[in-house]
Structures are given as C-alpha cells and as structure tokens.
Design an enzyme around this catalytic site. Structure first.
Site, PDB file in Angstrom:
ATOM      1  N   LYS A 172       4.686  16.945  -5.528  1.00  0.00           N
ATOM      2  CA  LYS A 172       4.829  18.408  -5.612  1.00  0.00           C
ATOM      3  C   LYS A 172       6.303  18.712  -5.375  1.00  0.00           C
ATOM      4  O   LYS A 172       6.958  17.984  -4.628  1.00  0.00           O
ATOM      5  CB  LYS A 172       4.053  19.111  -4.485  1.00  0.00           C
ATOM      6  CG  LYS A 172       2.570  19.273  -4.712  1.00  0.00           C
ATOM      7  CD  LYS A 172       2.242  20.432  -5.627  1.00  0.00           C
ATOM      8  CE  LYS A 172       0.750  20.423  -5.941  1.00  0.00           C
ATOM      9  NZ  LYS A 172       0.437  21.154  -7.181  1.00  0.00           N
ATOM     10  N   ASN A 211      13.856  11.767  -6.593  1.00  0.00           N
ATOM     11  CA  ASN A 211      13.136  12.095  -7.817  1.00  0.00           C
ATOM     12  C   ASN A 211      12.545  13.501  -7.710  1.00  0.00           C
ATOM     13  O   ASN A 211      12.110  13.906  -6.636  1.00  0.00           O
ATOM     14  CB  ASN A 211      12.016  11.073  -8.060  1.00  0.00           C
ATOM     15  CG  ASN A 211      11.625  10.993  -9.522  1.00  0.00           C
ATOM     16  OD1 ASN A 211      12.264  11.594 -10.384  1.00  0.00           O
ATOM     17  ND2 ASN A 211      10.575  10.255  -9.807  1.00  0.00           N
ATOM     18  N   ALA A 236       0.840  -1.202   0.000  1.00  0.00           N
ATOM     19  CA  ALA A 236       0.000   0.000   0.000  1.00  0.00           C
ATOM     20  C   ALA A 236       0.870   1.246   0.000  1.00  0.00           C
ATOM     21  O   ALA A 236       1.815   1.354   0.780  1.00  0.00           O
ATOM     22  CB  ALA A 236      -0.912   0.004   1.217  1.00  0.00           C
ATOM     23  N   GLY A 237       0.579   2.165  -0.892  1.00  0.00           N
ATOM     24  CA  GLY A 237       1.352   3.399  -0.954  1.00  0.00           C
ATOM     25  C   GLY A 237       0.594   4.446  -1.743  1.00  0.00           C
ATOM     26  O   GLY A 237      -0.267   4.124  -2.556  1.00  0.00           O
ATOM     27  N   TYR A 297       7.666  11.283  -1.100  1.00  0.00           N
ATOM     28  CA  TYR A 297       7.591   9.883  -1.520  1.00  0.00           C
ATOM     29  C   TYR A 297       8.968   9.214  -1.416  1.00  0.00           C
ATOM     30  O   TYR A 297       9.094   8.101  -0.879  1.00  0.00           O
ATOM     31  CB  TYR A 297       7.082   9.849  -2.957  1.00  0.00           C
ATOM     32  CG  TYR A 297       6.817   8.489  -3.538  1.00  0.00           C
ATOM     33  CD1 TYR A 297       5.657   7.780  -3.187  1.00  0.00           C
ATOM     34  CD2 TYR A 297       7.681   7.920  -4.465  1.00  0.00           C
ATOM     35  CE1 TYR A 297       5.402   6.532  -3.746  1.00  0.00           C
ATOM     36  CE2 TYR A 297       7.426   6.681  -5.027  1.00  0.00           C
ATOM     37  CZ  TYR A 297       6.284   5.985  -4.666  1.00  0.00           C
ATOM     38  OH  TYR A 297       6.027   4.755  -5.230  1.00  0.00           O
TER      39      TYR A 297
END
Lengths: 451, 451
Positions: free
Chosen positions: A299, A351, A293-294, A357
C-alpha cells in the site's frame, strides 16, 4: 508464473514481430541441470596476470575442458584469437595488478575481441583487489574504476550474458574455486553487474558433487516458490533439510520434504513459542539457516494500516532476528555455520507501495552487516540475498502492467526463477563461502530499480 | 537544454492530454532564487525525539517562520494536525532513538497524516544514528531499515518532493544547521532517496548569507554547463573563484569570470606543465577544489577505439588525480580545504555505451574514498557528486529517444539543471561540511539507472 512474452519472443513468428516493433527481446536463459558436473559447458578464456589468475589456472581443468589464454604462452595455455578460437562460454580477467590509470586500457584490449565470439549466456568475471586494502591512492582508484566498467559491460553484453566483479583479499585466492564454479556456471545466470568481496576462509569443500554433505539446513517459508526451490537445491547439494512453514501448509510441506528426504515442521515463526519449538526440532544443531519466509502488504504509506505495517515487519524482520538470536544463544547454530537472509532489491532501492516491505528488507541487510563481525569469530557467515523480479505466485498475483514493467526492467528483460535465488543461497551455504560475510548478493538480472 | 515536454505538461491543454493518456506528469521544480534568505518558504514540522531533533529545534527559527510539532507540547512547539495545520513545506523526523523493531511504526504514524497536506516541492528529512556505531544488533538493524523506508517514500511523495536520510554521528549534531539549510530548501530540489553520513567537524560557517566568504576556489571545466553554474554559485556564496577551462574557451571564460569578479585560466589539464601552471595561478593557495572537467566518448566496448578509451580516462580521472596530488604536495591546498569530484550516476550503476566514462567516474568515487582518511587529518574533506540526467549541451546532443528516456527515468520525471549540481557542490564546499567526507552525493532525482 509463466512468462508468455518470453516464449512468444523466441518463437519464429514472435522473433520477427518483436524485431520489427523494436520491443525487448529476452533470451531464454540456461539453467543448471541435475546430473551436470562441469561448471563451464564450453571454452574458458583466462586473461590478465596475478595471484588470482594463478589460482584460476590451478583449478581451471575442473571448470572447463577447453582452456585458452589471450596471449601466447600465458598461463601455459593455448592462445585464443577471434579468428581461430571457439566461441567463449566463460571469461576471467585478473585486473588485480593494474595499479596505474593508463593500465586500465587492458580491460578494453582483453574484452573487446571476445564480444563478437561469445556463446549464449556467457559468464564474464573480473577479479581484482579490494581498493580499501591498497595503500597507494592511485592503485585503489584503479581497482574502483573496475566497478563502473563491469556494470557498463554488463549492460552491453548480449545473449543472456552476465558480468561480475570479485574483489579478492590477499591470501583468499585458495578459496576461489567455489566462487568460480558458481559465477562461471548457469547457477548464476540471473546475476549480473554485481560486486562482491572475498576474504580468507578456513573451511573448504571436500566433494564438489555434494558440497553440503553432512550439513543440517533449515529453510523457512519452504512450502512453495523460492523457499521450496532453496530446500530442494540444498538437498541436491547434500544437506539434510528441515522445511519450515506455517501450520496450514503442513501436508504439502511434508510431501515436498519427502521428495528429497527432508523433514518438515509446521510453525508460525511469529508465535511466542516459536524459538523453543525450533530448538526442539534441531536437537543436533544446524549449520545452514535460511530465512526466506516473508510477506507483502503493499500500500502507499498514505493508505497503509497499522496492521499492514506491523505484519510485514514482524514476519520479515523481527522473526528472523529473534529466531537467529535464539539459535545462537542456545549454541544450536554450529561453528562455521551459514546464515542467509532473503532480502529484496526493494530493500536496497526502495519501491513504490512498499514502505513496510522495503524497511523490513533493508533491516535484514542491516542484520547481515551488524552481525557479521561477531559471528565471524566462530567462522559463521551471514549474508543477504536480494532477489529482483522472480516468477512466483507472489509476482503472478501482481496487476498486469506492474508485473510486465517489473519483468522487463532489467538487463535480461525477463524475470528470474526461484531456482536462480536457490543457487545463490546454496553457494553462500558452502563451507568455502565463509569468504563472503556481511554482504548483499542481488539476484536481479541487473535490475533498473535504482538505489 | 530545454525540456519542451515539461513546459507542455504544465500548460492547460497539456495537463489534460497527458492526464488522459496516463503519461508521466513532471512537476515544475522550485529553485533557490538570489536574494532569498530563509531556507524553508512555509511551515516546518518537527517530529521524533533525540539529540538530532534537539539540534534542529535549536536553529529551527532560522529555517522557517512557521514551526510545528506533531504532538502536543513537543519541542515546545504548537501542534500540527492535518485538519488545522497549514500545508507543510519541510518535515524533519528524528528516528535516531528507535532501537526496537516495533518502534518503527513511528515512521508511519508521523508521515502518514502529512502526505495529503504537503506544499509543492516539499522536503522530507529523516535523521538517524549510523548503524555501524551501535552495539546492539537490533538497534543497528532498525537504523538500517530506515534506508528502505526513506527510499520507498521518496518514490511515493508527489509534487516534486524529496526524501533523504542523514546518519548523524554522536557529537555531530552541532553542525546540522548547514545540512538543514541545504536539504530543507530548494537548493536540494533535484536530490531524493539519498543516504549520507555526517561526522563531527571542527569548522563552522560564520555568515550564512556568505558561507564561503574568504575562500579561494578553483573550478575546472568552468566555461559552460555544470562548471559555469558551479563557479557562479560559489561566487554567490562569497568565494573568490578561479575558472579553468581549455585555452580555446579563453575569451568566453574571461567574460564569464568578469560577471562575478572571478579570474580565469585557459589550460589543458592533461598537459605536462598543467600542475606547474596551476600552482603559479594560485600563489596564495586554494580552499575549494572542484574537478568538474570531463568528456564523453560514448561507444559500446565492441566498437570503442583506444583513443576513445584513453581520452576519457586521461581527462576525467588521471588529470584530477594528478592536479590534486600536485596541489597537496606543494601545500597549495590549504588545511580545512574541500575537494569535490564531479562523478556520475553512470559511475555507480554503469551505463550502456559508457564503459570508459563509467570506469573514469567510478574511479573518481574511489579517489574520494581512498583519500578521505589521510586528508581528514588536515581537516580536508573529499567527496564525489554524482549527477544523473542534467540539462546541458552534452545531454542536448543526445539522440532524441536516449535523451527522453534519460530525462524521465527518475522519480521527478525530468532532468535536473546545472544549478542543482552547483548547489550540492556549494554545500559540500562550506566550512561545516567537513562533516561529510569520502562519500557520494547523487543529484539525480532518484534515478532509476540501477546499481
């Protein structure tokens, strides 16, 4: 979720146009099909010498029905030559006995003649000894040199091929079969340029057609995409699966679970009562725990709200930690259990637009590293799987240019499929995969994201 | 050796055209200039709390003459706000006391307001505790999460900015000044997205204007490019330098050495008598050993000759190993010595057409890892520096498309200069840099080459 360019590039007209324009020409990747039994659908060439090659030889007839060696009489196998041998589907080279710099030429001598005789989607594997276990600095250094070689060869090999390097501890050779079944078959087709370490492991697979038979698995985020593929693959391999996802998805989840005899549980993993509910749903314990689950809330940091930061950290990192801790404390996670955390290449390389994230996914990798030693005392392994660009609803929702860049920026020039991640998880969930712990396995087609 | 696109992109007409076309717009990077003394030419903002921040505070007046904190009264410094503070040239955040997931929001809270107030080529630094030294899994995991965060922020920060993460061992804080002088100044301008560990170190710098005073250095491959820059930079920092290169270059080498009072030695490092000659040229021992000599013989493995393989391995890997072993055995490499091996991003990520070169460079990284523990007992450190695309005669000889791709595929959108590698070597050569050993420092502008 579909890669139209890939389809076009492999049509007659597309192939011509793309060749003329010098555009990337992705190769359709072979996947493992239900009902298949032999890992290598073609010829296997075994080279090099040592305890690892011997272990490969011992199980090679179960991997392929066309076995060859590169030298006369070696490994008691017929000799393969570029002139007279068949195309090669799998190559294994034992480089573990190379201890002096000048011996490294053996890599060139073994691989060079094969490169024009590879079948489609060939799987190349170099077996070696962990440098950190070798006393002589030169020997350690030679084994390290294999990393640069294998990752370069991975970028050169064509036709959807993959190259990996496995460092095998002394005494761990007897658990190689499972790794070979994975890394020499299409199950690992979207994995390339990776380096893993295999240690000794006390548990083994009984039945290779159902390596997870008798195991209870839990998969979070199982309603769709990668999670659904993981649940289905674990079930294919014999596990009883409990599919978990947010309550909103309950009906879909139940229908999906019913397809392969699993159970489902609608639960918000961030809810205060989540650990108790989960313990209640697993009265007989659990062997395989997959934290998939993620969420993303992309942004740049300059524009990221507190909520966007907190949601991602709470779902992706805090919840897996809290649930695993609860399952451990209650004794619900059984001895010889397998924990797999779905991280991301973003967590390794960082990233743009994903400070939240990437932090959460790097944290998951840290979780695998931090918990591995203690869990190892109970035979439990914990690893992270780091997907690169995978074709899902999440990536389909990306802006076109970002999506296309993400898809092509890897050695395969295409995205992977949820199944590719699922196969990696299923392998790490096997009894014999206790040999791997505290590590990260990238499923990224050798992504160019950097680190 | 010149990047015409970079110059064009920063001309008036070029800026317009490149903006209109959406092409990469590289920023001219600031470099350290001779005669400069203060590391930070502008305001320094210090945030977070803990032993690392305290150590920064203790030497901060030597780094910048405009110090600020992000909270009222913190670190006994004036408060900086986006509204009233000056543009920021350097930021340091101590994240070492973050132990719970929900505390990670402190990263966003500290960095977000600064992102629109950065000066050109700002240097951002996150200080942390090594996860492997923390007992609580959650705390370890939080410190690991910093890797994903810092590498993402490195990709977002504009204007030639760089972001690094330093894991500082408990008790190693008193050696932070040298690392701050490097990572907060233009000396590290082409380094970004890197993670290093600092351990305790018994030796310190006496005079920051000549940190290498009294040290004897040896630089191989010193006739041109990166090697020449390293020799010159070590001399600038006070070292006596012996420049070594192949006999053909003897005249040029002697002239170069004469420019900064060094000595020169024409020697083929692969020759049988090389170790003896080298020992003879260093009768009083050596403190700083820089293995920079290296060659490329690029070919895909399919077309690589035995000679192309052997030459690269012999020069790049076997010679440094053999010479270092000889210097160690003879006691010529002194206690508290510094060994720096010039590796390559190719050695980490692999590279198309460089199976030989990448193997040799991965082997050098292995050498640093293999030798670090034993050398550490004599206070000697050994590290690898891995350049990405650096503007030299070697890269100037590349085909245009390969060169342009190599130049732009990093977060800086440009190649680095030999000086950038030289500054990293000079830092690692300092007495206080015994804090770093067995590690790899990339000087690659956060290359996208992958790993």
């Amino acid at each position: 979720m579909t890669d139209r360019y890939l389809a076009f590039a492999n049509s007659t007209a597309g192939r011509r146009l793309i060749g003329a324009l010098g555009l990337p020409a992705p190769v359709p990747l072979e996947r493992w099909m239900a009902g298949r039994t032999r890992p290598v659908d073609g010829a296997l060439l075994l080279g090099g010498a040592g305890a690892r090659a011997d272990a490969v030889r011992a199980c090679a007839h179960k991997l392929s029905n066309a076995l060859f060696a590169d030298r006369e009489g070696q490994h008691d196998l017929p000799r393969w030559t570029a002139e007279h041998g068949p195309r090669l589907k799998a190559l294994v080279f034992d480089a573990g006995e190379l201890t002096r710099f000048e011996q490294l030429i053996a890599l060139r001598d073994f691989f060079q003649p094969t490169l024009k005789a590879l079948a489609t989607c060939p799987r190349l594997l170099i077996l070696a000894r962990p440098p950190e276990t070798l006393e002589a600095p030169q020997a350690a250094c030679v084994q390290c040199a294999l990393e640069g070689f294998s990752r370069s060869l991975a970028k050169e090999v064509r036709g959807g091929g993959g190259v990996q390097l496995l460092y095998v501890d002394a005494g761990a050779e007897d658990r190689l079969e499972g790794a070979l079944r994975f890394f020499l078959s299409p199950k690992s087709v979207y994995i390339s340029g990776q380096v893993l370490r295999l240690a000794r492991c006390d548990t083994a697979v009984d039945d290779w057609s159902r390596p997870l038979a008798g195991k209870q698995a839990l998969v979070t985020g199982a309603a769709r995409g990668i999670g659904a593929a993981i649940a289905e693959t674990l079930a294919r391999d014999g596990a009883q699966v409990l599919l978990l996802d947010v309550p909103d998805t309950a009906d879909d989840l139940a229908a999906l679970a019913a397809r392969f005899g699993g159970r489902s549980l609608g639960l918000d993993i961030c809810a205060a009562e989540a650990p108790q509910q989960l313990l209640g749903a697993l009265p007989d314990g659990v062997d395989i725990l997959v934290h998939n689950a993620g969420v993303t809330r992309d942004k740049t940091l300059a524009k990221m709200s507190e909520a966007q930061w907190n949601q991602v950290l709470a779902v992706n990192l805090e919840a897996p930690h809290r649930l695993t801790a609860a399952l451990l404390e209650a004794g619900t996670l059984r001895d010889n259990g397998r924990v797999v955390l779905i991280a991301s290449v973003s967590g390794i390389a960082g990233n743009f637009g994903q400070c939240n994230y990437a932090a959460s996914k790097a944290g998951l990798i840290g979780l695998a590293q931090a918990w591995a030693p203690a869990l190892g005392q109970r035979g439990i392994s914990i690893n992270a799987v780091a997907p690169g660009f995978i074709e899902t609803q999440m990536t389909a929702a990306m802006p076109l240019t970002v999506r296309e860049a993400g898809r092509r920026m890897n050695a395969m020039r295409q995205g992977g499929l949820p199944q590719d991640v699922a196969e990696a998880v299923a392998w790490l969930a096997q009894p014999d995969s206790g040999a791997v712990s505290g590590q990260v396995l990238r499923v990224c087609g050798q992504s160019l994201l950097g680190a």
